[in-house]
Scaffold this motif. Sequence first.
Motif, PDB file in Angstrom:
ATOM      1  N   VAL A   1     -75.533 -23.577  -2.574  1.00 14.07           N
ATOM      2  CA  VAL A   1     -74.411 -24.353  -2.030  1.00 14.07           C
ATOM      3  C   VAL A   1     -74.888 -25.751  -1.641  1.00 14.07           C
TER       4      VAL A   1
ATOM      5  N   ASP B   1     -84.957 -28.110   4.350  1.00 17.38           N
ATOM      6  CA  ASP B   1     -84.975 -26.660   4.169  1.00 17.38           C
ATOM      7  C   ASP B   1     -86.296 -26.171   4.759  1.00 17.38           C
TER       8      ASP B   1
ATOM      9  N   ASN C   1     -71.485 -19.000   6.258  1.00 15.37           N
ATOM     10  CA  ASN C   1     -70.542 -17.962   6.669  1.00 15.37           C
ATOM     11  C   ASN C   1     -71.135 -16.999   7.685  1.00 15.37           C
TER      12      ASN C   1
HETATM   13  N1  LIG Z   1     -67.428 -21.664   3.632  1.00 16.76           N
HETATM   14  C1  LIG Z   1     -67.285 -21.430   2.338  1.00 16.76           C
HETATM   15  O1  LIG Z   1     -66.202 -21.585   1.742  1.00 16.76           O
HETATM   16  C2  LIG Z   1     -68.487 -20.976   1.563  1.00 16.76           C
HETATM   17  C3  LIG Z   1     -68.460 -20.877   0.160  1.00 16.76           C
HETATM   18  C4  LIG Z   1     -69.614 -20.440  -0.491  1.00 16.76           C
HETATM   19  C5  LIG Z   1     -70.744 -20.093   0.220  1.00 16.76           C
HETATM   20  N2  LIG Z   1     -70.714 -20.221   1.575  1.00 16.76           N
HETATM   21  C6  LIG Z   1     -71.866 -19.888   2.412  1.00 16.76           C
HETATM   22  O2  LIG Z   1     -72.900 -20.854   2.253  1.00 16.76           O
HETATM   23  C7  LIG Z   1     -74.117 -20.257   2.701  1.00 16.76           C
HETATM   24  C8  LIG Z   1     -75.228 -20.621   1.746  1.00 16.76           C
HETATM   25  O3  LIG Z   1     -74.987 -20.005   0.517  1.00 16.76           O
HETATM   26  P1  LIG Z   1     -76.073 -20.207  -0.657  1.00 16.76           P
HETATM   27  O4  LIG Z   1     -75.527 -19.506  -1.854  1.00 16.76           O
HETATM   28  O5  LIG Z   1     -76.463 -21.631  -0.745  1.00 16.76           O
HETATM   29  O6  LIG Z   1     -77.327 -19.384  -0.079  1.00 16.76           O
HETATM   30  P2  LIG Z   1     -78.872 -19.610  -0.475  1.00 16.76           P
HETATM   31  O7  LIG Z   1     -79.594 -18.413   0.031  1.00 16.76           O
HETATM   32  O8  LIG Z   1     -78.970 -20.012  -1.900  1.00 16.76           O
HETATM   33  O9  LIG Z   1     -79.327 -20.907   0.385  1.00 16.76           O
HETATM   34  C9  LIG Z   1     -79.519 -20.842   1.743  1.00 16.76           C
HETATM   35  C10 LIG Z   1     -80.655 -21.806   2.055  1.00 16.76           C
HETATM   36  O10 LIG Z   1     -80.824 -21.879   3.475  1.00 16.76           O
HETATM   37  C11 LIG Z   1     -82.204 -22.047   3.721  1.00 16.76           C
HETATM   38  N3  LIG Z   1     -82.511 -21.712   5.110  1.00 16.76           N
HETATM   39  C12 LIG Z   1     -82.484 -20.496   5.687  1.00 16.76           C
HETATM   40  N4  LIG Z   1     -82.845 -20.613   6.975  1.00 16.76           N
HETATM   41  C13 LIG Z   1     -83.092 -21.931   7.209  1.00 16.76           C
HETATM   42  C14 LIG Z   1     -83.495 -22.687   8.346  1.00 16.76           C
HETATM   43  N5  LIG Z   1     -83.728 -22.085   9.522  1.00 16.76           N
HETATM   44  N6  LIG Z   1     -83.655 -24.026   8.211  1.00 16.76           N
HETATM   45  C15 LIG Z   1     -83.417 -24.636   7.026  1.00 16.76           C
HETATM   46  N7  LIG Z   1     -83.036 -23.972   5.909  1.00 16.76           N
HETATM   47  C16 LIG Z   1     -82.880 -22.636   6.015  1.00 16.76           C
HETATM   48  C17 LIG Z   1     -82.876 -21.105   2.726  1.00 16.76           C
HETATM   49  O11 LIG Z   1     -84.235 -21.426   2.555  1.00 16.76           O
HETATM   50  C18 LIG Z   1     -82.026 -21.347   1.474  1.00 16.76           C
HETATM   51  O12 LIG Z   1     -82.582 -22.367   0.689  1.00 16.76           O
HETATM   52  C19 LIG Z   1     -73.834 -18.740   2.814  1.00 16.76           C
HETATM   53  O13 LIG Z   1     -73.614 -18.406   4.175  1.00 16.76           O
HETATM   54  C20 LIG Z   1     -72.514 -18.597   2.060  1.00 16.76           C
HETATM   55  O14 LIG Z   1     -71.705 -17.539   2.523  1.00 16.76           O
HETATM   56  C21 LIG Z   1     -69.633 -20.638   2.264  1.00 16.76           C
END
Ligand SMILES: NC(=O)c1ccc[n+]([C@@H]2O[C@H](COP(=O)([O-])OP(=O)(O)OC[C@H]3O[C@@H](n4cnc5c(N)ncnc54)[C@H](O)[C@@H]3O)[C@@H](O)[C@H]2O)c1
Length: 329
Positions: free
Chosen positions: A29, A50, A136
């Motif tokens: 995302v 990150d 989320n």
């Molecule tokens: N609100 C919406 O409409 C919507 C839509 C799609 C996805 N999302 C949400 O977006 C979020 C991310 O999804 P994604 O597919 O990118 O997941 P992902 O696992 O690909 O990416 C998450 C990233 O966060 C990083 N991370 C974790 N802890 C961290 C910290 N303490 N400091 C810095 N970075 C950290 C991880 O290293 C990873 O790179 C999920 O919660 C998903 O549900 C929300």
Amino acid sequence: MDTVPTICSTDRPNGKPLSKVTIVGSGQVGMACAFSLVTQGITDEVALVDMVKDKLAGEVMDLQQGSVFTPGVKIYGSTDYSVTKDSKICVITAGARQKEGESRLQLIEKNVQILKQTIPQLLKYSPNAILLLVTNPVDVLTYCAWKISGRPVGTVIGTGTSLDTGRLKFLIAEKINISPKCVHIWIIGEHGDSSVPVWSRLQIGGVNLQELNHPSGISEEKSLEELHKAVVNSAYDIIKLKGYTSWAIGLNVADICRTILHNSRRIHAVTTLVQGFYGVAEEVFASLPCVLDTSGISNVIPLEVNDDEKEKFLQATNTLYEVQQSTGL
Ligand SMILES: NC(=O)c1ccc[n+]([C@@H]2O[C@H](COP(=O)([O-])OP(=O)(O)OC[C@H]3O[C@@H](n4cnc5c(N)ncnc54)[C@H](O)[C@@H]3O)[C@@H](O)[C@H]2O)c1
Ligand SMILES: O=C1C[C@](c2ccsc2)(c2cccc(Nc3ccc(F)cc3)n2)NC(=O)[C@H]1Sc1ccccc1Cl
């Protein structure tokens, strides 16, 4: 020998970036958000942070090397939050992956810990930044971010039902063969499975749903219910097909950032404090149509809804309130 004039200074006028967006989380995302901001030239600088150094470095290098093909946005990243200095908006996409058998509350607790780690660091370097939550469950986490940050309510925003609304506009537009930009409808309340489409206010190019005798039968109740189900199911279908979702949410986040940075005062369905609307008595965060500008949320639109829509909205806010209280914030 004359000194060669500086032709490409990396120095900034008066030392600050004109408009800079930080993205926390260089996952699917986060990178879709960065790609959308960069390719549309919505901001002058994008900083990525990150906790996984190599993935972050690879993503930054890869995106930087497309610079000759884009409007010229400065892209950089680091695990060190000093790289986020002077951001106008900090987009939070960092999140823990839901493990097999892990409860929703356990996931929330993990993501709240991430907010407690990241938000103080972000505000240390950009004390006046707007926080835009994507992670989320976004409505609950936006409430938590507001509590953790101590910032004014209009400056802590969640993407809320803006993606839900965008998906519904696309599906309606496909059904009646018009541009999604001519479909005017809001989804409000809780983002995701329990969102509330405000069918009573649906207009196609200014024509009310009831007056629209479209041959597709879109005005029939069954058809509307199927469209809302399709919004929810499409998210699960995309997960099944590609394992994650990214492009629509990335474009949605970029659109929200554009409205804020350009002071456009456009209206987006985003997560904010909804206490006082439709009889909500508690301090609860959910989505309503909001006017966005450089200050963040400047106004919440008091959308007129029918009794059924109001009841569903109140059910959602009651559920959200219980979960918000369970975080202890
Ligand atoms: N609100 C919406 O409409 C919507 C839509 C799609 C996805 N999302 C949400 O977006 C979020 C991310 O999804 P994604 O597919 O990118 O997941 P992902 O696992 O690909 O990416 C998450 C990233 O966060 C990083 N991370 C974790 N802890 C961290 C910290 N303490 N400091 C810095 N970075 C950290 C991880 O290293 C990873 O790179 C999920 O919660 C998903 O549900 C929300
Ligand atoms: O909110 C998400 C996250 C999700 C998702 C959630 C359920 S099905 C797809 C997504 C993608 C990748 C990881 C996660 N993880 C996750 C999901 C929920 C949660 F509470 C915490 C983490 N979610 N992808 C999406 O496009 C969206 S939008 C969406 C989801 C359900 C109904 C309606 C909509 Cl418009």
